[in-house]
Design a protein around this motif. Structure first.
Motif, PDB file in Angstrom:
ATOM      1  N   SER A  86      38.555  51.106  34.891  1.00  0.00           N
ATOM      2  CA  SER A  86      38.900  49.736  35.751  1.00  0.00           C
ATOM      3  C   SER A  86      37.795  48.721  35.651  1.00  0.00           C
ATOM      4  O   SER A  86      38.015  47.781  36.355  1.00  0.00           O
ATOM      5  CB  SER A  86      39.001  50.090  37.015  1.00  0.00           C
ATOM      6  OG  SER A  86      37.746  50.472  37.708  1.00  0.00           O
ATOM      7  N   TYR A 104      31.576  42.304  47.685  1.00  0.00           N
ATOM      8  CA  TYR A 104      31.162  43.360  48.659  1.00  0.00           C
ATOM      9  C   TYR A 104      30.231  42.412  49.666  1.00  0.00           C
ATOM     10  O   TYR A 104      29.614  43.115  50.541  1.00  0.00           O
ATOM     11  CB  TYR A 104      30.676  44.509  48.414  1.00  0.00           C
ATOM     12  CG  TYR A 104      31.742  45.569  48.043  1.00  0.00           C
ATOM     13  CD1 TYR A 104      32.060  46.558  49.108  1.00  0.00           C
ATOM     14  CD2 TYR A 104      32.199  45.679  46.882  1.00  0.00           C
ATOM     15  CE1 TYR A 104      32.977  47.604  48.798  1.00  0.00           C
ATOM     16  CE2 TYR A 104      33.332  46.629  46.589  1.00  0.00           C
ATOM     17  CZ  TYR A 104      33.627  47.409  47.558  1.00  0.00           C
ATOM     18  OH  TYR A 104      34.809  48.208  47.352  1.00  0.00           O
TER      19      TYR A 104
ATOM     20  N   ILE B  87      45.397  47.184  33.283  1.00  0.00           N
ATOM     21  CA  ILE B  87      43.971  47.529  32.727  1.00  0.00           C
ATOM     22  C   ILE B  87      42.993  48.140  34.264  1.00  0.00           C
ATOM     23  O   ILE B  87      42.072  48.443  34.169  1.00  0.00           O
ATOM     24  CB  ILE B  87      43.144  46.552  32.147  1.00  0.00           C
ATOM     25  CG1 ILE B  87      42.841  45.393  33.164  1.00  0.00           C
ATOM     26  CG2 ILE B  87      43.599  46.011  30.895  1.00  0.00           C
ATOM     27  CD1 ILE B  87      41.715  44.453  32.568  1.00  0.00           C
ATOM     28  N   ASP B  88      43.917  48.218  35.310  1.00  0.00           N
ATOM     29  CA  ASP B  88      43.301  48.814  36.520  1.00  0.00           C
ATOM     30  C   ASP B  88      42.363  47.800  37.062  1.00  0.00           C
ATOM     31  O   ASP B  88      41.817  48.516  37.949  1.00  0.00           O
ATOM     32  CB  ASP B  88      42.771  50.268  36.255  1.00  0.00           C
ATOM     33  CG  ASP B  88      44.011  51.095  36.347  1.00  0.00           C
ATOM     34  OD1 ASP B  88      44.808  50.844  37.233  1.00  0.00           O
ATOM     35  OD2 ASP B  88      43.985  52.209  35.583  1.00  0.00           O
ATOM     36  N   PHE B  89      42.019  46.499  36.695  1.00  0.00           N
ATOM     37  CA  PHE B  89      40.780  45.948  37.121  1.00  0.00           C
ATOM     38  C   PHE B  89      41.488  45.686  38.642  1.00  0.00           C
ATOM     39  O   PHE B  89      40.625  45.301  39.565  1.00  0.00           O
ATOM     40  CB  PHE B  89      40.565  44.579  36.248  1.00  0.00           C
ATOM     41  CG  PHE B  89      39.570  44.058  36.936  1.00  0.00           C
ATOM     42  CD1 PHE B  89      37.954  44.395  36.803  1.00  0.00           C
ATOM     43  CD2 PHE B  89      39.571  42.568  37.487  1.00  0.00           C
ATOM     44  CE1 PHE B  89      37.212  43.616  37.382  1.00  0.00           C
ATOM     45  CE2 PHE B  89      38.760  42.050  38.285  1.00  0.00           C
ATOM     46  CZ  PHE B  89      37.663  42.534  38.038  1.00  0.00           C
ATOM     47  N   LYS B  91      42.960  47.194  41.012  1.00  0.00           N
ATOM     48  CA  LYS B  91      42.330  48.233  41.789  1.00  0.00           C
ATOM     49  C   LYS B  91      41.038  47.973  42.421  1.00  0.00           C
ATOM     50  O   LYS B  91      40.669  48.193  43.501  1.00  0.00           O
ATOM     51  CB  LYS B  91      42.688  49.687  41.194  1.00  0.00           C
ATOM     52  CG  LYS B  91      43.946  50.344  41.232  1.00  0.00           C
ATOM     53  CD  LYS B  91      43.531  51.815  40.663  1.00  0.00           C
ATOM     54  CE  LYS B  91      45.040  52.138  40.402  1.00  0.00           C
ATOM     55  NZ  LYS B  91      45.117  53.264  39.114  1.00  0.00           N
ATOM     56  N   GLU B  92      40.213  47.751  41.392  1.00  0.00           N
ATOM     57  CA  GLU B  92      38.621  47.320  41.666  1.00  0.00           C
ATOM     58  C   GLU B  92      38.783  46.092  42.593  1.00  0.00           C
ATOM     59  O   GLU B  92      37.800  46.258  43.643  1.00  0.00           O
ATOM     60  CB  GLU B  92      37.959  47.269  40.332  1.00  0.00           C
ATOM     61  CG  GLU B  92      36.883  46.167  40.352  1.00  0.00           C
ATOM     62  CD  GLU B  92      35.529  46.851  41.109  1.00  0.00           C
ATOM     63  OE1 GLU B  92      35.688  48.015  41.872  1.00  0.00           O
ATOM     64  OE2 GLU B  92      34.527  46.038  41.374  1.00  0.00           O
ATOM     65  N   VAL B  93      39.627  45.055  42.383  1.00  0.00           N
ATOM     66  CA  VAL B  93      39.489  43.994  43.452  1.00  0.00           C
ATOM     67  C   VAL B  93      40.182  44.367  44.923  1.00  0.00           C
ATOM     68  O   VAL B  93      39.819  44.226  45.762  1.00  0.00           O
ATOM     69  CB  VAL B  93      40.195  42.848  42.937  1.00  0.00           C
ATOM     70  CG1 VAL B  93      40.243  41.931  43.887  1.00  0.00           C
ATOM     71  CG2 VAL B  93      39.668  42.453  41.542  1.00  0.00           C
ATOM     72  N   LEU B  94      41.291  45.196  44.812  1.00  0.00           N
ATOM     73  CA  LEU B  94      42.019  45.537  46.049  1.00  0.00           C
ATOM     74  C   LEU B  94      41.415  46.394  46.865  1.00  0.00           C
ATOM     75  O   LEU B  94      41.556  46.555  47.956  1.00  0.00           O
ATOM     76  CB  LEU B  94      43.358  45.922  45.777  1.00  0.00           C
ATOM     77  CG  LEU B  94      44.394  44.899  45.085  1.00  0.00           C
ATOM     78  CD1 LEU B  94      45.817  45.362  44.754  1.00  0.00           C
ATOM     79  CD2 LEU B  94      44.160  43.585  45.815  1.00  0.00           C
ATOM     80  N   ILE B  95      40.357  47.541  46.356  1.00  0.00           N
ATOM     81  CA  ILE B  95      39.685  48.172  47.205  1.00  0.00           C
ATOM     82  C   ILE B  95      38.472  47.709  47.703  1.00  0.00           C
ATOM     83  O   ILE B  95      37.967  48.231  48.537  1.00  0.00           O
ATOM     84  CB  ILE B  95      39.333  49.353  46.262  1.00  0.00           C
ATOM     85  CG1 ILE B  95      39.354  50.661  47.171  1.00  0.00           C
ATOM     86  CG2 ILE B  95      37.880  49.244  45.622  1.00  0.00           C
ATOM     87  CD1 ILE B  95      38.937  51.916  46.292  1.00  0.00           C
ATOM     88  N   THR B  96      37.814  46.269  47.560  1.00  0.00           N
ATOM     89  CA  THR B  96      36.950  45.632  48.071  1.00  0.00           C
ATOM     90  C   THR B  96      37.377  45.270  49.505  1.00  0.00           C
ATOM     91  O   THR B  96      38.660  45.364  49.627  1.00  0.00           O
ATOM     92  CB  THR B  96      36.521  44.538  47.379  1.00  0.00           C
ATOM     93  OG1 THR B  96      37.578  43.705  47.387  1.00  0.00           O
ATOM     94  CG2 THR B  96      36.327  44.731  45.855  1.00  0.00           C
ATOM     95  N   LEU B 252      50.660  48.421  43.927  1.00  0.00           N
ATOM     96  CA  LEU B 252      49.689  48.552  42.472  1.00  0.00           C
ATOM     97  C   LEU B 252      50.755  49.208  41.443  1.00  0.00           C
ATOM     98  O   LEU B 252      51.364  50.132  41.810  1.00  0.00           O
ATOM     99  CB  LEU B 252      48.492  49.493  42.714  1.00  0.00           C
ATOM    100  CG  LEU B 252      47.261  48.878  43.213  1.00  0.00           C
ATOM    101  CD1 LEU B 252      46.254  50.039  43.623  1.00  0.00           C
ATOM    102  CD2 LEU B 252      46.810  47.895  42.120  1.00  0.00           C
TER     103      LEU B 252
END
Ligand SMILES: Nc1ncnc2c1ncn2[C@@H]1O[C@H](COP(=O)(O)OP(=O)(O)OP(=O)(O)O)[C@@H](O)[C@H]1O
Ligand SMILES: [Mg+2]
Lengths: 319, 252
Positions: A86, A104, B87-89, B91-96, B252
């Motif tokens: 990712s 963050y 590309i699953d990027f 997820k990286e943004v939404l998990i912040t 997602l």
């Protein structure tokens, strides 16, 4: 305090019960393994714990916060390495980390120092300014592990961190994770379907199948519960009755056309087993591993072809 | 709400979008060249059939091509979020810990930058091509393009947030891009259209952007610059509301 607690957690997709009533309590500072075959529901469970998926029913508390009512607090407490890559391949490793640090809200002054630290941890300092497109699969995985750690989460989720990597890189990644667990105090939840990995790394393991936990204990206890060594026999006319009556044979199962005997101290008793069994075409003796544990609890083989087999000795006799 | 946190988040999302933009040279070149290419084809081709001659027609359609770059990049922004999902990027943004609202505005700002660099560059080319610009008409055009870009990029992000595959997005967006462009009066005057079609053009936000640009650049328009600007601003507000809502419900 428990790091993670779930009560009857469920996620259904129409007919499919991806996660089907999971009750978990993960202690602080623990390395906790979720082991299960493809489609067991491991990823779905992690997605709910990380607030990216809403549970269909049940409760999940992460770091003291409910994932449904306080997702923001949960997200501040966790780091995640997703099953699929990712990171942005058009950005450099450093830029991916910088982006993460900003999102963050890390103090600007500390960002570079922290990036330096995690890069060192995963041994990527030299390649940090290359775009991720140029990284190998293992490097990209390491970068994502570094990224997940950058904001120093209390709880770190790793979803199949070694999937699709060659054995050597897998070994590397596990070494990093172990070193990490020693250096930084945090709870680690890791999913995998490589048993020998789970066995070596985790304090406790939950075996998941069809969205449910079928067993949960330390690797040693899980293995111990299966009872001694495993002797597999193949033959047309084996004297099963006699075998069963031997005192050191704890049980017999039929798995894929072979007879599997749970045997106490197989090294010493193999001779007697063979002479009792009669016409034997094939013998295999091995110490039980988690695959046998899985078999023990579900009656199914978990291992797919191509996986290596752990501690095993093949003894084939010509007949 | 922690202002610092929001600002850093916005900056991060903007930075990423902008970096990717500058790394994809082909995207920059095509997004500037394509409108220019169409401009010359239409300007000379259709223009030669116009009673007033090609020169005047080229001037007439220039504002339309400024709007065109915005329409295309705006909808490209939407495609980009579908790509992020793939590309699953995302997820990286939404998990912040960033809120969905921040994510929406960060993405919008990133794409705004791309769209504005391109359309301002075309504005410069317009000067070279002899479009009669003045300092104030350049500044007002820039303002209109800014406001218009904001609305269209929000629209692109809204559509993108509902779509799951880039292919699906491509299909849907062409159903949006072409009507918006072709009904805007970018290529022909809207005065003599049949009533039902006139109504459609009135519903198209690009109509007001193009009319407003014509008001300042060419001095001919059906509504004043300010009136046009207000309509486009209204469109922006609606799009931003719907956009933040769409991002909040995005899965997602
Ligand atoms: N978005 C979805 N829609 C429908 N079904 C889904 C969806 N996501 C997962 N599933 C189903 O839920 C079940 C659990 O999937 P999940 O990805 O959690 O398994 P997993 O244990 O992570 O497997 P793997 O080892 O292959 O990663 C599977 O049967 C899968 O097909
Ligand atoms: Mg999975």
């Amino acid at each position: 305090m428990e790091s993670i607690k779930t009560i009857e957690l469920k996620k259904t997709y129409g007919e499919i019960k991806a996660v089907d009533g999971i009750n978990l309590a993960v202690r602080e500072g623990e390395i906790f393994g979720l082991l299960g075959p493809n489609g067991a529901g491991k990823t779905t469970l992690l997605m709910m714990l990380s607030t990216l998926l809403k549970p269909t029913s049940g409760t999940a508390i992460v770091n003291g916060f409910n994932v449904v009512t306080r997702p923001d607090k949960v997200r501040e407490s966790i780091g995640m390495v997703f099953q699929d890559p990712s990171s942005d391949t058009l950005l450099s490793g450093y830029e991916n980390l910088k982006l993460h640090a900003l999102m963050y809200n890390l103090p600007l002054k500390e960002i570079n120092k922290k990036i330096e630290k995690v890069l060192e941890l995963v041994d990527l300092q030299k390649r940090q300014h290359d775009v991720v497109k140029k990284y190998s699969g293992g490097m990209r995985r390491r970068l994502e592990i570094a990224r997940g750690l950058l904001h120093e989460p209390k709880i770190f989720f790793l979803d199949e961190p070694t999937l699709g990597l060659d054995p050597q890189t897998r070994q590397h990644i596990w070494t990093y994770i172990r070193a990490l667990a020693e250096k930084i105090k945090m709870t680690i939840i890791v999913t995998t379907h490589y048993m020998e990995e789970a066995e070596k790394l985790c304090n406790r393991i939950a075996i998941i199948d069809h969205g449910r936990i079928v067993a949960l204990d330390s690797p040693e206890n899980l293995i111990h519960a299966t009872g001694g060594d495993i002797v597999s026999l193949k033959g047309q006319k084996l004297n099963l009755k006699e075998l069963e009556s031997l005192t050191f044979v704890k049980g017999i199962k039929i798995v894929e056309g072979k007879f599997q005997l749970a045997v106490e101290n197989a090294g010493k008793n193999l001779q007697e087993i063979l002479s009792t069994a009669g016409e034997v075409e094939f013998v295999k003796v091995h110490s039980p591993d988690l695959n046998d544990v899985f078999l023990f609890y579900t009656g199914r083989e978990m291992r797919e072809e191509g996986d290596e087999v752990g501690f095993m000795q093949d003894v084939t006799r010509a007949t | 709400m922690n202002i610092r946190k929001v600002l850093k988040g916005l900056y991060a999302l903007w930075f990423r979008e902008f970096r990717v933009f500058t790394r994809e040279k082909s995207r920059i070149i095509s997004s500037v060249c394509l409108p220019l290419f169409w401009y010359f084809i239409f300007g000379n081709g259709v223009g030669s059939a116009m009673p007033a001659g090609a020169g005047n027609y080229q001037h007439f359609i220039f504002p339309g091509f400024l709007a065109m770059t915005i329409i295309f990049t705006g909808l490209f922004a939407g495609a980009y979020i579908v790509w992020d999902k793939k590309i699953d990027f995302l997820k990286e943004v939404l998990i912040t810990p960033l809120s969905r609202t921040t994510v929406f505005f960060g993405k919008a700002m990133g794409s705004m930058t791309d769209a504005l660099i391109q359309s301002y560059f075309l504005l410069l080319i317009g000067i070279v091509l002899g479009i009669p610009f003045t300092l104030s008409s350049i500044l007002l055009s820039m303002l209109m393009l800014f406001v218009f870009a904001n609305g269209l990029i929000s629209l692109g992000l809204i559509i993108g947030s509902f779509m799951e595959s880039p292919e699906g997005y491509g299909l849907i967006s062409s159903f949006v891009i072409y009507p918006i462009f072709l009904l805007s009066g970018a290529l022909y005057p809207l005065d003599n259209l049949p009533g039902w079609m006139k109504l459609l053009t009135r519903l198209d936000p690009a109509t007001y952007a193009v009319d407003g640009l014509r008001a300042v650049i060419l001095g001919t328009s059906s509504m004043s610059f300010t009136a046009n600007l207000l309509v486009v601003l209204g469109f922006d507000v609606i799009m931003m509301f719907v956009g933040t809502w769409a991002f909040k419900r995005m899965k997602l």
